[in-house]
Design a protein around this motif. Structure first.
Motif, PDB file in Angstrom:
ATOM      1  N   TYR A 210       0.825  -1.198   0.000  1.00  0.00           N
ATOM      2  CA  TYR A 210       0.000   0.000   0.000  1.00  0.00           C
ATOM      3  C   TYR A 210       0.866   1.258   0.000  1.00  0.00           C
ATOM      4  O   TYR A 210       1.993   1.254   0.496  1.00  0.00           O
ATOM      5  N   THR A 211       0.298   2.325  -0.515  1.00  0.00           N
ATOM      6  CA  THR A 211       0.919   3.648  -0.443  1.00  0.00           C
ATOM      7  C   THR A 211       0.067   4.534   0.448  1.00  0.00           C
ATOM      8  O   THR A 211      -1.162   4.602   0.287  1.00  0.00           O
ATOM      9  N   PHE A 212       0.712   5.191   1.392  1.00  0.00           N
ATOM     10  CA  PHE A 212       0.030   6.163   2.244  1.00  0.00           C
ATOM     11  C   PHE A 212       0.558   7.546   1.909  1.00  0.00           C
ATOM     12  O   PHE A 212       1.769   7.776   1.843  1.00  0.00           O
ATOM     13  N   GLU A 213      -0.370   8.494   1.700  1.00  0.00           N
ATOM     14  CA  GLU A 213      -0.008   9.882   1.444  1.00  0.00           C
ATOM     15  C   GLU A 213      -0.929  10.785   2.255  1.00  0.00           C
ATOM     16  O   GLU A 213      -2.143  10.563   2.295  1.00  0.00           O
ATOM     17  N   CYS A 214      -0.364  11.797   2.876  1.00  0.00           N
ATOM     18  CA  CYS A 214      -1.159  12.774   3.608  1.00  0.00           C
ATOM     19  C   CYS A 214      -0.625  14.168   3.299  1.00  0.00           C
ATOM     20  O   CYS A 214       0.555  14.455   3.527  1.00  0.00           O
ATOM     21  N   LYS A 215      -1.517  15.017   2.772  1.00  0.00           N
ATOM     22  CA  LYS A 215      -1.150  16.384   2.430  1.00  0.00           C
ATOM     23  C   LYS A 215      -2.321  17.299   2.786  1.00  0.00           C
ATOM     24  O   LYS A 215      -3.197  17.557   1.967  1.00  0.00           O
ATOM     25  N   PRO A 216      -2.380  17.774   4.028  1.00  0.00           N
ATOM     26  CA  PRO A 216      -3.474  18.669   4.402  1.00  0.00           C
ATOM     27  C   PRO A 216      -3.324  20.028   3.723  1.00  0.00           C
ATOM     28  O   PRO A 216      -2.254  20.374   3.193  1.00  0.00           O
TER      29      PRO A 216
ATOM     30  N   HIS B 206       1.482  25.501   5.825  1.00  0.00           N
ATOM     31  CA  HIS B 206       1.790  24.674   6.986  1.00  0.00           C
ATOM     32  C   HIS B 206       3.187  24.083   6.842  1.00  0.00           C
ATOM     33  O   HIS B 206       3.785  24.105   5.762  1.00  0.00           O
ATOM     34  N   GLU B 207       3.675  23.568   7.944  1.00  0.00           N
ATOM     35  CA  GLU B 207       4.955  22.874   7.942  1.00  0.00           C
ATOM     36  C   GLU B 207       4.757  21.465   8.483  1.00  0.00           C
ATOM     37  O   GLU B 207       3.788  21.180   9.184  1.00  0.00           O
ATOM     38  N   VAL B 208       5.682  20.590   8.137  1.00  0.00           N
ATOM     39  CA  VAL B 208       5.640  19.196   8.589  1.00  0.00           C
ATOM     40  C   VAL B 208       6.816  18.963   9.527  1.00  0.00           C
ATOM     41  O   VAL B 208       7.975  19.223   9.175  1.00  0.00           O
ATOM     42  N   VAL B 209       6.506  18.485  10.731  1.00  0.00           N
ATOM     43  CA  VAL B 209       7.527  18.241  11.741  1.00  0.00           C
ATOM     44  C   VAL B 209       7.547  16.755  12.069  1.00  0.00           C
ATOM     45  O   VAL B 209       6.528  16.184  12.471  1.00  0.00           O
ATOM     46  N   SER B 210       8.716  16.143  11.906  1.00  0.00           N
ATOM     47  CA  SER B 210       8.860  14.718  12.196  1.00  0.00           C
ATOM     48  C   SER B 210       9.187  14.509  13.673  1.00  0.00           C
ATOM     49  O   SER B 210      10.016  15.234  14.244  1.00  0.00           O
ATOM     50  N   HIS B 211       8.495  13.548  14.274  1.00  0.00           N
ATOM     51  CA  HIS B 211       8.753  13.164  15.652  1.00  0.00           C
ATOM     52  C   HIS B 211       9.165  11.690  15.669  1.00  0.00           C
ATOM     53  O   HIS B 211       8.933  10.958  14.710  1.00  0.00           O
TER      54      HIS B 211
ATOM     55  N   ALA C 212       9.323   6.979   6.248  1.00  0.00           N
ATOM     56  CA  ALA C 212       8.463   8.015   5.670  1.00  0.00           C
ATOM     57  C   ALA C 212       9.288   8.994   4.847  1.00  0.00           C
ATOM     58  O   ALA C 212      10.404   9.355   5.214  1.00  0.00           O
ATOM     59  N   GLN C 213       8.723   9.418   3.713  1.00  0.00           N
ATOM     60  CA  GLN C 213       9.297  10.482   2.903  1.00  0.00           C
ATOM     61  C   GLN C 213       8.565  11.769   3.276  1.00  0.00           C
ATOM     62  O   GLN C 213       7.367  11.914   3.031  1.00  0.00           O
ATOM     63  N   ILE C 214       9.270  12.710   3.862  1.00  0.00           N
ATOM     64  CA  ILE C 214       8.650  13.919   4.380  1.00  0.00           C
ATOM     65  C   ILE C 214       9.157  15.128   3.600  1.00  0.00           C
ATOM     66  O   ILE C 214      10.366  15.309   3.420  1.00  0.00           O
ATOM     67  N   THR C 215       8.211  15.927   3.116  1.00  0.00           N
ATOM     68  CA  THR C 215       8.545  17.177   2.446  1.00  0.00           C
ATOM     69  C   THR C 215       7.988  18.323   3.299  1.00  0.00           C
ATOM     70  O   THR C 215       7.503  18.114   4.400  1.00  0.00           O
ATOM     71  N   ASP C 216       8.035  19.519   2.746  1.00  0.00           N
ATOM     72  CA  ASP C 216       7.517  20.668   3.485  1.00  0.00           C
ATOM     73  C   ASP C 216       6.006  20.604   3.664  1.00  0.00           C
ATOM     74  O   ASP C 216       5.455  21.238   4.568  1.00  0.00           O
ATOM     75  N   HIS C 217       5.344  19.845   2.811  1.00  0.00           N
ATOM     76  CA  HIS C 217       3.881  19.875   2.815  1.00  0.00           C
ATOM     77  C   HIS C 217       3.214  18.509   2.969  1.00  0.00           C
ATOM     78  O   HIS C 217       2.023  18.453   3.256  1.00  0.00           O
ATOM     79  N   ALA C 218       3.948  17.417   2.791  1.00  0.00           N
ATOM     80  CA  ALA C 218       3.298  16.105   2.733  1.00  0.00           C
ATOM     81  C   ALA C 218       4.155  15.026   3.373  1.00  0.00           C
ATOM     82  O   ALA C 218       5.351  15.201   3.611  1.00  0.00           O
ATOM     83  N   VAL C 219       3.481  13.915   3.642  1.00  0.00           N
ATOM     84  CA  VAL C 219       4.142  12.712   4.140  1.00  0.00           C
ATOM     85  C   VAL C 219       3.732  11.556   3.234  1.00  0.00           C
ATOM     86  O   VAL C 219       2.553  11.428   2.865  1.00  0.00           O
ATOM     87  N   ARG C 220       4.690  10.715   2.911  1.00  0.00           N
ATOM     88  CA  ARG C 220       4.393   9.560   2.062  1.00  0.00           C
ATOM     89  C   ARG C 220       5.242   8.383   2.524  1.00  0.00           C
ATOM     90  O   ARG C 220       6.430   8.547   2.812  1.00  0.00           O
TER      91      ARG C 220
END
Length: 597
Positions: A120-126, A135-140, A166-174
């Motif tokens: 499966y592929t998961f993508e989240c881009k609010p 918005h910004e994406v902060v990895s924990h 996870a592949q994290i950019t400024d706007h999304a997570v995949r």
């Protein structure tokens, strides 16, 4: 491109009784507002595929067949992915919140592989605030947090060795998920959290699942409906519950904004508010199903609105009247349907029919022992006294025309209902009122409709005084008892509606060419009017026609039994989705048919 948008009907609805989300058949959350139904969107790719924001879980393979269903008796949505390699299931639900408003809302996405192997592929881009806020994406260490000003969206994965980096950019997570038969995984999306995200133990996910399933099955189990269309009625009741704001009991017209009544056109409205009319209609449905607690809570909300010096036709779910309409030019709109509007300027209209619907709701609620308090009754008396002086004014009508005010027959009929129900309520409960004045006004309205709302040449009641055209709102005349369903005047009106507004059992609310409404383009058939048509047919002795029309209408529901506002020429759903009006109509029509069959 238009082809990038899923059909409106290819969605399921989940919610927690304070807000909700739409999930497409490909596993995409493409509409979600927080913390309330009428809040700005977090995901809105349904209105702009490129910049609206989304959260998607789907198989990597292209040869996957997707199917959706609800776990029976619940609002838990199951999306099944079937391929030669394996079969996966995505279960989406929102744990039910309490009756206190909260900023914390959770969407639980449980992923299971039931056969073979799936990747499966998961993508989240609010896209916060209708995609207007950055918005910004902060990895924990145990999750990801999206930050936009004061807003937070936590992504909390279920602990699983199958979740890749996870592949994290400024706007999304995949990221990708490899899963074999028997593997469970997933995540929780959480708004309003004041703490960093953390991984969720599988047992917590299943505990939330059990609690949510139990809530819905207990609620459904309270229904007293035992008729022949139980499955359809049950799904409509759950849908209405999902559109009810628990802190106030207010029922929204629909959980979406901007979905078009004509693809590519300008008839794109925001329906995430509570219309006095729609919500009053719900009393009939709720009482018919045996949901007295929900009826009482809504009646308290309605009582407070009537206490206003000049009741509006619609309110925000907390009773606020600030519904200023604005367009969002940066969103392209569903399949290019623009402008995308939020807010609703129809709130400033005069619609005299709302007083009839409200008073009918008050009378029905009194059957449950709900008696108005003295202050509430005084306000009601003031409202009916106001109507005595104003019922003869032209108004904007039930369909919220933007072409100017007319002497609309439906507004007059429902003014008669307001006087009639107020008189009955005063007599039934022994409450003080100028009943003689109200009776005189009731009789004057009745004679006014018979003299001016009837076209002798066409032998039909008409949409507005001085015209010769019909309107589907006339179908409500026998339902409220203004005319006998076997009165020759009514039967000839029903024949006229058959000729001019009915197309293979589906009913248009009016003909825009004959009744200009101030807007360009046309629209589909109006689902609520089709259910009114079923009711009117049954009352008028055309029982076979009524049952056939109802059964045909059931074929236009989507794969989950959900209805939008309108039906298009090839059976597609149009307008905001799902629509409370449509589901209220289904329940009431089913109960009426059951009483005759």
């Amino acid at each position: 491109m238009q082809s990038d948008y899923p059909p409106i009907e290819n969605h399921g609805l989940i919610g927690d009784l304070q807000t909700s989300a739409l999930i497409a058949q490909d596993g995409t959350i493409d509409w979600f507002c927080a913390p309330r139904f009428d809040s700005p969107s977090v995901f809105a790719s349904l209105l702009d595929r490129n910049s609206g924001g989304y959260c998607r879980i789907r198989p990597e393979r292209d040869d996957v067949v997707a199917r959706q269903l609800y776990l029976p008796g619940t609002a838990i949505l199951i999306t099944r992915f079937m391929s030669p390699e394996g079969v996966g299931e995505l279960m989406d639900f929102m744990p039910v919140t309490g009756k206190e408003p909260t900023d914390r809302h959770r969407i639980v996405r449980v992923l299971r592989t039931v056969r073979g192997h799936m990747r499966y592929t998961f993508e989240c881009k609010p896209a916060f605030d209708y995609a207007r806020a950055r918005h910004e994406v902060v990895s924990h260490p145990q999750g990801v947090q999206f930050r936009s000003g004061p807003h937070r969206l936590n992504l909390c994965p279920v602990r699983s060795e199958h979740v890749g980096d996870a592949q994290i950019t400024d706007h999304a997570v995949r990221y990708t998920i490899d899963a074999a038969e028997g593997d469970d995984g997933g995540l929780i999306l959480e708004t309003g959290a004041e703490y960093p995200p953390c991984a969720v133990p599988p047992e917590e996910i299943w505990q939330l699942y059990d609690q949510t399933r139990s809530f819905w099955r207990e609620w459904v189990g309270r229904s007293q409906y035992r008729g022949r269309w139980r499955e359809n009625v049950e799904r409509s009741a759950i849908t209405l519950k999902l559109m009810t704001y628990a802190p106030t009991g207010a029922l929204i017209a629909a959980p979406t904004a901007g979905l078009p009544e004509q693809v590519g056109g300008e008839r794109n409205w925001d329906y995430r508010f509570t219309w006095l009319r729609d919500a009053s209609f719900s009393v009939r449905s709720l009482l018919g199903l045996g949901y007295h607690d929900e009826t009482r809570q809504f009646m308290y909300w309605l009582r407070d609105r009537i206490a206003d010096s000049a009741p509006k036709i619609m309110y925000r779910i907390d009773g606020d009247t600030d519904l200023a309409e604005e367009s969002l030019p940066h969103l392209e709109g569903y399949r290019g349907s623009s402008p995308v509007r939020i807010g609703n300027d129809a709130n400033g209209q005069l619609q005299l029919d709302i007083f009839g619907e409200v008073m009918d709701a008050f009378l029905r609620a009194s059957d449950t022992g709900l008696r108005p308090a003295w202050d509430g009754w005084r306000k009601t008396v003031q409202t009916i006294d106001w109507l005595c002086d104003n019922w003869s004014r032209p108004d904007d009508g039930i369909w919220e025309s933007r072409s100017g005010r007319e002497h609309n027959t439906y507004g007059r009929v429902m003014s008669w209902v307001a006087f009639d129900r107020a008189i009955r309520l005063a007599d039934r409960l022994g409450l003080p009122a100028d009943v003689h004045r109200w009776s005189a006004a009731r009789d004057a309205v009745y004679l006014d409709v018979m003299n001016n709302g009837w076209d002798e040449k066409e032998q039909t009641f008409v949409q507005r005084y001085g015209s010769s055209v019909v309107d589907a709102a006339l179908l409500y005349m026998p339902i409220v008892g203004f005319v006998s369903p076997t009165d020759p005047k009514w039967l000839s009106t029903l024949d006229a509606i058959d000729r001019h507004l009915v197309s293979d059992s589906l009913v248009y609310r009016y003909d825009p060419l004959q009744s200009p409404d101030g807007l360009a383009g046309n629209e589909g058939t109006f689902s609520m009017c089709t259910f009114w048509y079923v009711d009117a047919l049954a009352r008028s002795g055309r029982l076979d026609d009524a049952q056939l029309a109802f059964e045909k209408m059931l074929t236009y529901g989507n794969h989950l039994g959900l209805y939008s506002e309108e039906i298009g020429p090839t059976g597609e759903q149009l307008g905001n989705f799902p629509q409370a009006f449509s589901h209220l109509g289904l329940i009431n029509a089913a109960m009426k048919l059951d009483s005759y069959l």
